[in-house]
Design a protein around this motif. Sequence first.
Motif, short mmCIF file in Angstrom:
data_model
loop_
_atom_site.label_atom_id
_atom_site.label_comp_id
_atom_site.label_asym_id
_atom_site.label_seq_id
_atom_site.Cartn_x
_atom_site.Cartn_y
_atom_site.Cartn_z
N PRO A 221 -46.76 78.38 -14.65
CA PRO A 221 -47.13 78.09 -16.03
C PRO A 221 -46.63 76.70 -16.41
O PRO A 221 -45.69 76.18 -15.82
N SER A 222 -47.26 76.13 -17.38
CA SER A 222 -46.92 74.76 -17.75
C SER A 222 -45.82 74.76 -18.80
O SER A 222 -45.88 75.52 -19.76
N ILE A 223 -44.80 73.92 -18.59
CA ILE A 223 -43.82 73.78 -19.67
C ILE A 223 -43.87 72.38 -20.23
O ILE A 223 -42.87 71.81 -20.62
N GLY A 224 -45.06 71.85 -20.24
CA GLY A 224 -45.25 70.59 -20.94
C GLY A 224 -44.99 69.35 -20.10
O GLY A 224 -45.20 68.25 -20.55
N SER A 270 -41.97 83.51 -13.43
CA SER A 270 -41.65 84.08 -14.72
C SER A 270 -42.46 83.34 -15.78
O SER A 270 -43.01 82.28 -15.49
N ILE A 271 -42.54 83.87 -16.99
CA ILE A 271 -43.48 83.28 -17.93
C ILE A 271 -43.08 81.88 -18.38
O ILE A 271 -43.90 81.11 -18.83
N THR A 272 -41.77 81.56 -18.27
CA THR A 272 -41.42 80.18 -18.60
C THR A 272 -41.24 79.36 -17.34
O THR A 272 -40.65 78.30 -17.34
N ASN A 274 -39.37 79.27 -14.96
CA ASN A 274 -38.10 78.78 -14.45
C ASN A 274 -37.59 79.58 -13.26
O ASN A 274 -36.67 79.17 -12.59
N ILE A 275 -38.21 80.74 -13.01
CA ILE A 275 -37.78 81.51 -11.86
C ILE A 275 -38.99 81.93 -11.03
O ILE A 275 -40.00 82.37 -11.58
N TRP B 27 -43.53 90.08 -12.93
CA TRP B 27 -42.89 89.74 -14.18
C TRP B 27 -43.70 90.34 -15.32
O TRP B 27 -44.90 90.25 -15.37
N VAL B 470 -41.67 74.32 -26.04
CA VAL B 470 -42.59 74.96 -25.10
C VAL B 470 -42.18 76.39 -24.80
O VAL B 470 -43.02 77.28 -24.64
N LEU B 474 -44.53 79.66 -25.38
CA LEU B 474 -44.80 80.69 -24.37
C LEU B 474 -44.35 82.07 -24.83
O LEU B 474 -45.00 83.06 -24.55
#
Lengths: 320, 688
Positions: A221-224, A270-272, A274-275, B27, B470, B474
């Motif tokens: 997922p993209s975190i910008g 994971s949705i952010t 990071n994992i 997840w 961000v 999310l």
Amino acid sequence: QVSVINTVDTSHEDMIHDAQMDYYGTRLATCSSDRSVKIFDVRNGGQILIADLRGHEGPVWQVAWAHPMYGNILASCSYDRKVIIWKEENGTWEKTYEYTGHDSSVNSVCWAPHDYGLILACGSSDGAISLLSYTGDGQWEVKKISNAHTIGCNAVSWAPAVVPGSLIEQPSGQKPNYVKRFASGGCDNLVKIWKEEDSQWKEEQKLEAHSDWVRDVAWAPSIGLPTSTIASCSQDGRVFIWTCDDASGNSWSPKLLHKFNDVVWHVSWSITANILAVSGGDNKVTLWKESVDGLWACISDVNKGQGGVSAVPEGQQNEQ
Amino acid sequence: MEEPDTDPPLVVVPGADPSARQLCFEWGPAEVLVCETRFGRKGGSRTHPVPSRSPSRPQSHPIPTPIPSQSRALTGCVADAAGAAPGSSRVFVVHRDQDIYIQTLRKLFNESHGIFMGLQRSEEELAGKSRKAQLVQVSKNYRSVIRACMEDMHQAAVSTRDPALQGQYSTQVSILSAMELIWNLCEILFVEAAAAGPLLLRLLDWVRLHVCDVDSMVREVLSSESPSKHKLFWNVVDVFVLQGRMDEARHLLSKEATANPTSMTMYKILDDLMKKMPMPSLGNTQTLTELELKWQHWHEECQRFLQDGTFASNPHMESICKILLGDEDAILEKKELMTTWYHFLVTRLLYSHPTVKPMELRFYAQSSMDMFLGGESSPEPLDMILMAAFEFEMHQVIKECSIVLSNWWFVAHLTDLLDHCKLLQSHNLYFGSNMREFLLLEYASGLFSHHSLWQLGVDYFDHCPEYGRVYLELHIERIPLSTEQKALKVLRICEQRQMHEQVRSVCKIMAMKALRNNRLGSALSWSIRAKDAAFATLISDRFLKDYCERGCFSDLDLIDNLGPSMLLSDRLTFLGKYREFHRLYGEKRFPEAARLLLTLMTAHIAPCSFWMTLLTDALPLLEQKEIIFSAEQTYELMRCLEDLTAGNVDKQKFQEDDVETTKVEMLRLALARNLARVIVKEGTVEGS
């Protein structure tokens, strides 16, 4: 600290192949070799069977929830070469579309970012990838990429929606010019990136690093940040993290996360983002996190001989 | 890749089958799913031997260490053999942070949120002492929230009858107590950064506050009729001396003296020594050098009395004198009264080095712990955390706390406070964005899995400059929009932060929901808010379809008051205007209505499919006594009708449908009649 908050007894009569939470974590969909897809309401630690969907004639490999703005929609794919899209109407789940355009087992389905509309990518053992787009009124348009991977395609994963160029808000009613991309992994040991150009899907990149069948791909997922990241895992026991720094998507560089002792079957973010979770044939799931200098922190103490797995009896639970 | 320095924390997922199965992991938005499976079944003709290994290792959830000079192993759930069912078809929903569901901790989260926000907004212009005082106050506020929570938890433990719950509450109480202990020490050493002198006083307070095992004994002795005869009398005196509570010690001793006149001389000397003991003061009344001198003299005086054998006949008093002299063995003898090595540390400092400097603490701390534990027991996690604090290794403190504690609350808030004290900036961090932000992100992410605490999480994300936004984007998308109020809440949050994508997404989801429940008005207003033209068109079509079927509109209010949002989609505009037409007709403003009707067709606002209906609507206007349509307008209408019928020439339906043909005939007739009348009227010269 982890604790099991709910154990859902799915009553599947055979092996479960996939379990997916819906967008909000209120519903659970499972699919199994017993050819059924089941949906449970799991709010507040409960487990109420909402639907037992029959329609496949072989083991069902994967399920995928569409974005809630389209309603309650679930896709499933199976060994029986079919992709079925199920929809909840007036409280009951029904088959809303069945796609039989593949010549062998469909291994993976993945919904595109909701910004693109309702689009499903399907990867099959016949080497082709189909894209099913909902055009309205119960109609689906099919685009097929034949011979996407020789021998077979095992996984598909969409890139997050990013509007290229300017970041100012589009005037209402206009659809931004998204560049649609997805990644696929196949039995030709390759990870490929596909891009839509002039309503046609073209192979944009070929990522070579694995020496055996690619079992799963997952686009983070993209975190910008301007970078794109893809994880791929393979029969060869390796997991690679591919990153591309520029927006045009031209230069991808792989980094070996780890070489496991056995086949690695599944990777997921994971949705952010990071994992990264990696599920391997060595009966272990390991979680990985990236550090600031770009190194991937190995989270599983594989080096210290934990590869030999042994059951820990209840009494020896680690407090942590 | 760095070598991990410790074993990965293993988490057992109870009930997972340890037999030859692999684990699939997914997840969820707030939780993880683990299920037993067997890979290798799919993927074409190539067969792979299914590895039959035992047991399956379920997934762990990690507490990723923020200090990554070592990589933390995060895995490892192991299946628990008990309860394994054959052919298991179970999916485990595993959650990482259950603490947010504990009711009694709710207050902790809510109130600390308030303190956190206050700190973020506090003025940074205050410099030096006043800023420090402000930060110390914030620290004290956090601690009082912890204590209040402890109190509640204690009450809950006492009042419950369920032993399991009671156990749970009691555990929570001890965890909270440990948290307050650590925080308090951090406040003294880091936030207040007490200097030599006051440092000792603070540490004494700290010990007195937290070593409470002896409290009941103290109470018992003090409340007895003749305390000096109580068998634990001397224990209590010792406790007071060890804790530097000189006045209380002297008071008790005086009772002993009255009871035993023979020891009066000894008592007087001891009492005098205790009275004269030089102590650091909080004000600036003496410098350290002065204190040290005084203390040296006093120390020598005590030494003389001891060596003279003054207290030889009373072992209790002699031992007290030895303690006053800082004799480590004498102090260590009273181990059970101190109960912890850090109490021992502070007592040692009090009686041997009261002007200890902060940087010297580490040496005393290490040796105190070694002496106290004496190789019999090994340090526990709490001990290591406190030791790290005495060594001023802030990062170590945070790291150890992260590992030991079950949720991020403590480390997130403490680190944020330390960051505001500007204590963390010089350290180079390993795990991506700076540590404060990292911990706050983890804490806030955890809050989002809770149905109401997520709102607190929003504020925390707001104060994470790098990734907060961000992460919020999310996470907020995953809030179930179970009620309209919740959706509006989420919307407001997104709108305030100009998160346009999320606004659109929420509105679309709500619009779709409303549509499925046939609440067209609601669906329409949501799609207008989403600025979703396509959806608005869809809903407008539904409205129009409803109208055709039932002959009336639903949700008139909404349509009447569309205003400029009518322009969102052509169909919506048509709907609005069409409704306006009906209104005008109802108000008998026929010419205006007629004009509008015509415009709807000629300006192509109306979809072709609707023209027939519009023309049919024109009929009553054509049949009116007075002429409404002018000649030109009538020609227009006729042209529209011809366009319509011409276009439908191939449509079988149209030709076969008698009703349709009748309608067309009627229309042609009516139009012709109107034309005739209007030509006459317009040709007639009025008056002259």
